[in-house]
Design a protein around this motif. Structure first.
Motif, PDB file in Angstrom:
ATOM      1  N   ARG A 282       0.830  -1.216   0.000  1.00 29.26           N
ATOM      2  CA  ARG A 282       0.000   0.000   0.000  1.00 29.26           C
ATOM      3  C   ARG A 282       0.861   1.261   0.000  1.00 29.26           C
ATOM      4  O   ARG A 282       0.556   2.247  -0.679  1.00 29.26           O
ATOM      5  CB  ARG A 282      -0.936  -0.006   1.207  1.00 29.26           C
ATOM      6  CG  ARG A 282      -1.993  -1.090   1.173  1.00 29.26           C
ATOM      7  CD  ARG A 282      -3.014  -0.900   2.292  1.00 29.26           C
ATOM      8  NE  ARG A 282      -3.952  -2.007   2.345  1.00 29.26           N
ATOM      9  CZ  ARG A 282      -3.833  -3.066   3.144  1.00 29.26           C
ATOM     10  NH1 ARG A 282      -2.801  -3.139   3.979  1.00 29.26           N
ATOM     11  NH2 ARG A 282      -4.720  -4.034   3.129  1.00 29.26           N
ATOM     12  N   THR A 283       1.952   1.245   0.771  1.00 28.38           N
ATOM     13  CA  THR A 283       2.843   2.412   0.819  1.00 28.38           C
ATOM     14  C   THR A 283       3.426   2.701  -0.565  1.00 28.38           C
ATOM     15  O   THR A 283       3.472   3.856  -1.005  1.00 28.38           O
ATOM     16  CB  THR A 283       3.976   2.167   1.832  1.00 28.38           C
ATOM     17  OG1 THR A 283       3.420   1.943   3.126  1.00 28.38           O
ATOM     18  CG2 THR A 283       4.920   3.358   1.875  1.00 28.38           C
ATOM     19  N   THR A 284       3.852   1.651  -1.248  1.00 25.94           N
ATOM     20  CA  THR A 284       4.429   1.837  -2.582  1.00 25.94           C
ATOM     21  C   THR A 284       3.378   2.312  -3.583  1.00 25.94           C
ATOM     22  O   THR A 284       3.639   3.190  -4.416  1.00 25.94           O
ATOM     23  CB  THR A 284       5.056   0.516  -3.071  1.00 25.94           C
ATOM     24  OG1 THR A 284       6.041   0.087  -2.119  1.00 25.94           O
ATOM     25  CG2 THR A 284       5.705   0.691  -4.438  1.00 25.94           C
ATOM     26  N   ASP A 286       0.675   4.070  -2.933  1.00 19.46           N
ATOM     27  CA  ASP A 286       0.369   5.472  -2.634  1.00 19.46           C
ATOM     28  C   ASP A 286       1.424   6.405  -3.218  1.00 19.46           C
ATOM     29  O   ASP A 286       1.107   7.493  -3.718  1.00 19.46           O
ATOM     30  CB  ASP A 286       0.276   5.692  -1.129  1.00 19.46           C
ATOM     31  CG  ASP A 286      -0.982   5.073  -0.522  1.00 19.46           C
ATOM     32  OD1 ASP A 286      -1.944   4.846  -1.289  1.00 19.46           O
ATOM     33  OD2 ASP A 286      -0.999   4.827   0.687  1.00 19.46           O
ATOM     34  N   ARG A 287       2.667   5.978  -3.150  1.00 20.64           N
ATOM     35  CA  ARG A 287       3.764   6.843  -3.600  1.00 20.64           C
ATOM     36  C   ARG A 287       3.948   6.815  -5.123  1.00 20.64           C
ATOM     37  O   ARG A 287       4.150   7.858  -5.754  1.00 20.64           O
ATOM     38  CB  ARG A 287       5.067   6.402  -2.919  1.00 20.64           C
ATOM     39  CG  ARG A 287       6.259   7.299  -3.254  1.00 20.64           C
ATOM     40  CD  ARG A 287       7.537   6.811  -2.576  1.00 20.64           C
ATOM     41  NE  ARG A 287       7.969   5.522  -3.097  1.00 20.64           N
ATOM     42  CZ  ARG A 287       7.990   4.401  -2.391  1.00 20.64           C
ATOM     43  NH1 ARG A 287       7.586   4.400  -1.131  1.00 20.64           N
ATOM     44  NH2 ARG A 287       8.397   3.274  -2.927  1.00 20.64           N
ATOM     45  N   GLU A 288       3.854   5.651  -5.742  1.00 19.31           N
ATOM     46  CA  GLU A 288       4.184   5.510  -7.162  1.00 19.31           C
ATOM     47  C   GLU A 288       2.968   5.494  -8.085  1.00 19.31           C
ATOM     48  O   GLU A 288       3.115   5.706  -9.288  1.00 19.31           O
ATOM     49  CB  GLU A 288       4.970   4.194  -7.378  1.00 19.31           C
ATOM     50  CG  GLU A 288       6.227   4.070  -6.533  1.00 19.31           C
ATOM     51  CD  GLU A 288       7.292   5.096  -6.901  1.00 19.31           C
ATOM     52  OE1 GLU A 288       7.186   5.666  -8.010  1.00 19.31           O
ATOM     53  OE2 GLU A 288       8.222   5.313  -6.103  1.00 19.31           O
ATOM     54  N   TYR A 289       1.778   5.256  -7.567  1.00 18.12           N
ATOM     55  CA  TYR A 289       0.570   5.115  -8.402  1.00 18.12           C
ATOM     56  C   TYR A 289      -0.594   5.745  -7.635  1.00 18.12           C
ATOM     57  O   TYR A 289      -1.503   5.044  -7.188  1.00 18.12           O
ATOM     58  CB  TYR A 289       0.341   3.633  -8.664  1.00 18.12           C
ATOM     59  CG  TYR A 289      -0.680   3.271  -9.725  1.00 18.12           C
ATOM     60  CD1 TYR A 289      -1.340   4.234 -10.477  1.00 18.12           C
ATOM     61  CD2 TYR A 289      -0.988   1.932  -9.967  1.00 18.12           C
ATOM     62  CE1 TYR A 289      -2.266   3.890 -11.433  1.00 18.12           C
ATOM     63  CE2 TYR A 289      -1.909   1.570 -10.938  1.00 18.12           C
ATOM     64  CZ  TYR A 289      -2.544   2.563 -11.665  1.00 18.12           C
ATOM     65  OH  TYR A 289      -3.476   2.211 -12.626  1.00 18.12           O
ATOM     66  N   PRO A 290      -0.614   7.084  -7.484  1.00 12.70           N
ATOM     67  CA  PRO A 290      -1.568   7.740  -6.583  1.00 12.70           C
ATOM     68  C   PRO A 290      -3.027   7.405  -6.843  1.00 12.70           C
ATOM     69  O   PRO A 290      -3.835   7.376  -5.921  1.00 12.70           O
ATOM     70  CB  PRO A 290      -1.282   9.233  -6.816  1.00 12.70           C
ATOM     71  CG  PRO A 290       0.130   9.281  -7.304  1.00 12.70           C
ATOM     72  CD  PRO A 290       0.316   8.042  -8.109  1.00 12.70           C
ATOM     73  N   TRP A 307       6.676  -4.097  -9.917  1.00  7.41           N
ATOM     74  CA  TRP A 307       7.249  -3.481  -8.724  1.00  7.41           C
ATOM     75  C   TRP A 307       7.512  -4.443  -7.571  1.00  7.41           C
ATOM     76  O   TRP A 307       8.096  -4.047  -6.554  1.00  7.41           O
ATOM     77  CB  TRP A 307       6.316  -2.363  -8.235  1.00  7.41           C
ATOM     78  CG  TRP A 307       6.524  -1.082  -8.981  1.00  7.41           C
ATOM     79  CD1 TRP A 307       6.001  -0.738 -10.181  1.00  7.41           C
ATOM     80  CD2 TRP A 307       7.336   0.027  -8.570  1.00  7.41           C
ATOM     81  NE1 TRP A 307       6.417   0.510 -10.563  1.00  7.41           N
ATOM     82  CE2 TRP A 307       7.239   1.011  -9.582  1.00  7.41           C
ATOM     83  CE3 TRP A 307       8.120   0.292  -7.458  1.00  7.41           C
ATOM     84  CZ2 TRP A 307       7.910   2.237  -9.512  1.00  7.41           C
ATOM     85  CZ3 TRP A 307       8.785   1.519  -7.379  1.00  7.41           C
ATOM     86  CH2 TRP A 307       8.683   2.460  -8.398  1.00  7.41           C
ATOM     87  N   THR A 314      13.507  -3.248  -0.994  1.00  3.70           N
ATOM     88  CA  THR A 314      13.605  -2.028  -0.182  1.00  3.70           C
ATOM     89  C   THR A 314      12.999  -2.177   1.210  1.00  3.70           C
ATOM     90  O   THR A 314      13.215  -1.321   2.063  1.00  3.70           O
ATOM     91  CB  THR A 314      12.903  -0.853  -0.891  1.00  3.70           C
ATOM     92  OG1 THR A 314      11.556  -1.225  -1.239  1.00  3.70           O
ATOM     93  CG2 THR A 314      13.654  -0.460  -2.150  1.00  3.70           C
ATOM     94  N   HIS A 315      12.247  -3.240   1.446  1.00  7.70           N
ATOM     95  CA  HIS A 315      11.594  -3.390   2.738  1.00  7.70           C
ATOM     96  C   HIS A 315      11.956  -4.671   3.482  1.00  7.70           C
ATOM     97  O   HIS A 315      11.417  -4.924   4.563  1.00  7.70           O
ATOM     98  CB  HIS A 315      10.068  -3.349   2.577  1.00  7.70           C
ATOM     99  CG  HIS A 315       9.552  -2.029   2.110  1.00  7.70           C
ATOM    100  ND1 HIS A 315       9.249  -1.786   0.792  1.00  7.70           N
ATOM    101  CD2 HIS A 315       9.308  -0.870   2.773  1.00  7.70           C
ATOM    102  CE1 HIS A 315       8.819  -0.536   0.664  1.00  7.70           C
ATOM    103  NE2 HIS A 315       8.845   0.046   1.846  1.00  7.70           N
TER     104      HIS A 315
END
Length: 416
Positions: A282-284, A286-290, A307, A314-315
């Protein structure tokens, strides 16, 4: 001097009088000059402006001209050639070319009004559609749409019937002249209506009227047969221009639940990140695909496929630090414990039931001490039971033990 298409375009309509002939070619050259030169643009310009040159050049007249030009190999090139020849030369050539065309293919004294030049298929179609009135309807159409027909070639006449038979049949079944309310589109044939309905649905009348307004400005006063012929020629274009686009796929009902993630993707994320993978996904997003929460399922799955490796890399949680190295107390003789210095070289173990304490070179270091193993075991026993009431001997031993730098003693070794 002129190729066949140019000759046919020059003689496409019957003109009388030098002035009218010159004005007609003036209208054509002006239409070419005032547009991009394409045949569709020139034809539309003629519909809009030709009557300004002579009132005889109305919509029906332009339709006659278009009937011939539409059948040329390259109408746009032919219009450019007429413009190149120029008004004066076209007007001079017209009478000669018209006479020559009437003579080609027609036997001396041939009577075209017998209609014996029709093919069997053409005659059968007209009879099936109009019954005994077919000959009169065809003759009327020839007089109206193809004035030079009495001197035309057999190929030319048969080509006309091929192009116009549907219009002739449809027009003869209706009242002659313009329909009382052309805008209601009651003149559209059943076949045309079915085709437009199939291609455009219930909104087809709106698109037909829009096209008629743009391409055939005089259509509301045109005759039924002219309207039918126009729509026959333009129906495919109207459908192609206005066919509705396929609706986009619906968005996921609740994308935030991540229920759209495939089983293979879930397994990969679970293996790489454990049970906390949804948070990182969800974090990714929100940041990359609003706009992801309103996106179609297919787009979301495609995004995560591209992705997922990045999300895991990264996590992924760091590896835990290695455990501290524990230095156990060396095995001592019975009744004693050995104390080993981690930071002072040269320490030695002494026997005799005592723990040897290293000798330190530092002036401030504690004096070597000997601690009885039994006392140490008593101290550990009290600590285990929560009793902190030490005897003086035990307290001295515990204090001495605290002054010894760099010593690691495990309870297990003391209790052993």
């Amino acid at each position: 001097m002129y190729d066949d298409d140019t000759r046919r375009a020059i003689t496409a309509v019957e003109l009388e009088g030098d002035t009218r002939i010159e004005q007609w070619f003036n209208a054509i050259c002006a239409a070419v000059a005032n547009t991009d030169g394409s045949w569709n643009a020139v034809r539309n310009q003629l519909y809009a402006t030709a009557a300004d040159f002579d009132s005889a050049f109305d919509g029906t007249f332009i339709e006659r001209f278009a009937l011939t030009v539409d059948r040329l190999g390259d109408p746009t090139r032919t219009m450019a050639e007429l413009d190149r020849i120029g008004i004066s030369d076209l007007a001079r050539a017209y009478p000669t070319l018209l006479a020559a065309q009437a003579a080609v293919g027609a036997a001396p004294g041939a009577d075209r009004t017998t209609l014996d030049w029709l093919t069997d298929a053409q005659r059968g179609k007209l009879e099936a559609g109009l019954g005994s009135t077919w000959a009169a309807a065809l003759t009327t159409a020839l007089e109206d749409k193809y004035p030079p027909w009495r001197g035309a070639t057999t190929d030319g006449l048969q080509g006309f019937v091929d192009d116009w038979s549907d219009v002739i049949i449809a027009g003869a079944r209706r009242t002659p002249g313009p329909p009382p309310n052309a805008g209601a589109l009651e003149w559209v044939t059943d076949a045309q209506r079915d085709k437009l309905q199939h291609g455009l649905g219930e909104i087809w009348p709106e698109f037909v009227r829009t096209t008629l307004d743009r391409e055939y400005p005089v259509w509301r006063s045109a005759r039924v047969e002219d309207l039918v012929q126009f729509l026959t020629s333009w129906s495919d274009h109207i459908i192609a221009e206005h066919v509705p686009a396929a609706p986009p796929p619906p968005p996921v009902e609740d994308a935030a639940t991540l229920s759209w993630i495939t089983a293979a993707q879930q397994e990969k994320l679970q293996r790489g990140l454990g049970g906390i993978w949804p948070e990182f996904v969800r974090t990714t997003l929100d940041r990359e695909y609003p706009q992801w929460q309103a996106a179609p399922t297919g787009d979301l799955v495609t995004f995560l496929t591209g992705w997922s490796d990045h999300i895991i890399a990264t996590h992924v949680p760091p590896a835990p630090p290695p455990p501290p190295v524990e230095v156990p107390v060396a095995d001592a003789p019975s009744g004693a414990v050995a104390a080993k210095s981690e930071g002072a070289p040269g320490s030695t173990a002494k026997s005799g039931g005592t723990a040897a304490v290293p000798e330190l070179d530092d002036d401030d270091a504690a004096e070597p001490a000997e601690i009885d193993l039994a006392v140490l075991q008593a101290i550990v026993g009290k600590f285990d039971s929560g009793d902190l009431d030490l005897t003086p001997e035990e307290a001295d031993a515990f204090e001495a033990l605290g002054r010894m730098p760099g010593i690691t003693i495990t309870v297990e070794d003391i209790s052993a």
